[in-house]
Design an enzyme around this catalytic site. Structure first.
Site, PDB file in Angstrom:
ATOM      1  CG  HIS A 195      -0.471  -0.036   2.501  1.00 23.46           C
ATOM      2  ND1 HIS A 195       0.250  -1.052   3.052  1.00 23.46           N
ATOM      3  CD2 HIS A 195      -0.569   1.028   3.424  1.00 23.46           C
ATOM      4  CE1 HIS A 195       0.731  -0.693   4.347  1.00 23.46           C
ATOM      5  NE2 HIS A 195       0.115   0.486   4.574  1.00 23.46           N
ATOM      6  CG  HIS A 235       0.109   4.570   4.846  1.00 18.82           C
ATOM      7  ND1 HIS A 235      -0.726   3.870   5.580  1.00 18.82           N
ATOM      8  CD2 HIS A 235      -0.896   5.438   4.209  1.00 18.82           C
ATOM      9  CE1 HIS A 235      -2.009   4.210   5.664  1.00 18.82           C
ATOM     10  NE2 HIS A 235      -2.147   5.320   4.845  1.00 18.82           N
ATOM     11  CG  ASP A 253       4.583   3.220   7.543  1.00 17.84           C
ATOM     12  OD1 ASP A 253       3.719   3.395   6.810  1.00 17.84           O
ATOM     13  OD2 ASP A 253       4.552   2.695   8.723  1.00 17.84           O
ATOM     14  CG  HIS A 254       4.304   0.202   4.365  1.00 18.01           C
ATOM     15  ND1 HIS A 254       4.221  -1.082   4.792  1.00 18.01           N
ATOM     16  CD2 HIS A 254       3.563   0.712   5.449  1.00 18.01           C
ATOM     17  CE1 HIS A 254       3.561  -1.206   6.045  1.00 18.01           C
ATOM     18  NE2 HIS A 254       3.179   0.070   6.501  1.00 18.01           N
ATOM     19  CG  HIS A 256       3.900  -1.755  11.630  1.00 15.91           C
ATOM     20  ND1 HIS A 256       4.631  -0.654  11.768  1.00 15.91           N
ATOM     21  CD2 HIS A 256       3.100  -1.465  10.562  1.00 15.91           C
ATOM     22  CE1 HIS A 256       4.373   0.185  10.786  1.00 15.91           C
ATOM     23  NE2 HIS A 256       3.543  -0.323   9.929  1.00 15.91           N
ATOM     24  CG  ASP A 264       0.576  -1.379   7.971  1.00 13.30           C
ATOM     25  OD1 ASP A 264       1.378  -2.250   8.081  1.00 13.30           O
ATOM     26  OD2 ASP A 264       0.780  -0.088   7.976  1.00 13.30           O
ATOM     27  CG  HIS A 269      -4.204   0.099   7.013  1.00 17.84           C
ATOM     28  ND1 HIS A 269      -4.465   0.701   8.113  1.00 17.84           N
ATOM     29  CD2 HIS A 269      -2.916   0.541   6.260  1.00 17.84           C
ATOM     30  CE1 HIS A 269      -3.148   1.529   8.256  1.00 17.84           C
ATOM     31  NE2 HIS A 269      -2.161   1.153   7.257  1.00 17.84           N
TER      32      HIS A 269
END
Length: 254
Positions: A55, A57, A59-60, A170, A132, A113
């Site tokens: 996805h 985001h 942090d990905h 995570h 996530d 998400h």
């Protein structure tokens, strides 16, 4: 089988390297940042050929462009969200199969998400990269989706073989366990798992990957169709979406 290694980054993210020895191909899944990935590639003598994004985001995907510039690797990501995946080359969607070296991933659309979230299931390797959507004893917040969407998405993953390893993104397991006990504390498997997670974290050990079987037994977000969980949150059984929504509401303020 794929040779899979964990790279801890940022505060609690896991980036995954997946290497196919027969072909020499190496994929990185959800690279939040580039430098730790580069260091691990150099340490192992591997050549990066692919980035798999679940996805959009940051942090990905934060390491996408730097890694692509350095290696010329192919970036594979969700067709439903291609405009928000930096550097994307190949789009995939629900039901697609993507060949990586001698392995093949089945793609699931798992919105909730985010609206364009996907998961990669390497059946022969017993590996699920779910970003996530599914966590150890948890699931992602519903930033762009509805409880009904997320329950449907989790149902796709819940139905995978029990020995499938869950490579989520995570290290949230200990806090997820504390919440799970607040809504499903009568579950003896959960009680035992929470205690083991506490011991693992006290030793500084990672708790991921999990397995689908373990998540089915202990993850309250996969158990919204269980009458005992419905009763625990004050609802009647028979409406798992309502139970899921209530469990998610409680987790958001836990």
């Amino acid at each position: 089988m794929l040779d899979i290694h964990r790279i801890p980054v940022l505060q609690d993210n896991y980036v995954w390297l997946a290497h196919d020895e027969a072909t020499g191909m190496t994929a990185v899944v959800d690279p939040a940042v580039a430098a730790p990935v580069e260091a691990e590639l150099a340490r192992r003598g591997w050549r990066l050929t692919h980035i798999l994004n679940t996805h959009h985001h940051g942090d990905h995907t934060g390491g996408n462009l730097a890694l692509k510039a350095a290696h010329g690797c192919t970036i594979v990501g969700p067709a439903a969200d291609q405009a928000r995946i930096p550097g994307i080359d190949v789009t995939v969607a629900d039901g697609d199969r993507y060949r990586f070296g001698d392995s093949e991933a089945q793609v699931f659309d798992v919105p909730g998400h985010t609206r364009g979230h996907i998961a990669f299931w390497f059946a022969a390797d017993g590996a699920l990269f779910c970003g996530d959507t599914l966590f150890a004893m948890g699931c992602g917040r519903l930033f762009e989706g509805t409880p009904g969407q997320m329950w449907h998405s989790l149902g796709k993953l819940k139905g995978l073989p029990g020995d499938t390893r869950v490579f989520c993104a995570h290290e949230y397991t200990q806090s997820n366990a504390r919440f799970a006990l607040s809504v499903d504390g009568g579950n003896p498997v959960l009680v035992a798992r929470a205690a083991e997670v506490d011991r693992m974290r006290a030793r500084g050990e990672a708790t991921v990957p999990s397995t689908i079987a373990l998540e089915r037994a202990t993850n309250p977000f996969l158990r919204a169709d269980e009458p005992a969980l419905a009763a625990a949150v004050g609802l009647k059984p028979g409406d798992p979406v309502a139970v899921f929504a209530e469990v998610r509401r409680r987790k958001d303020s836990f």
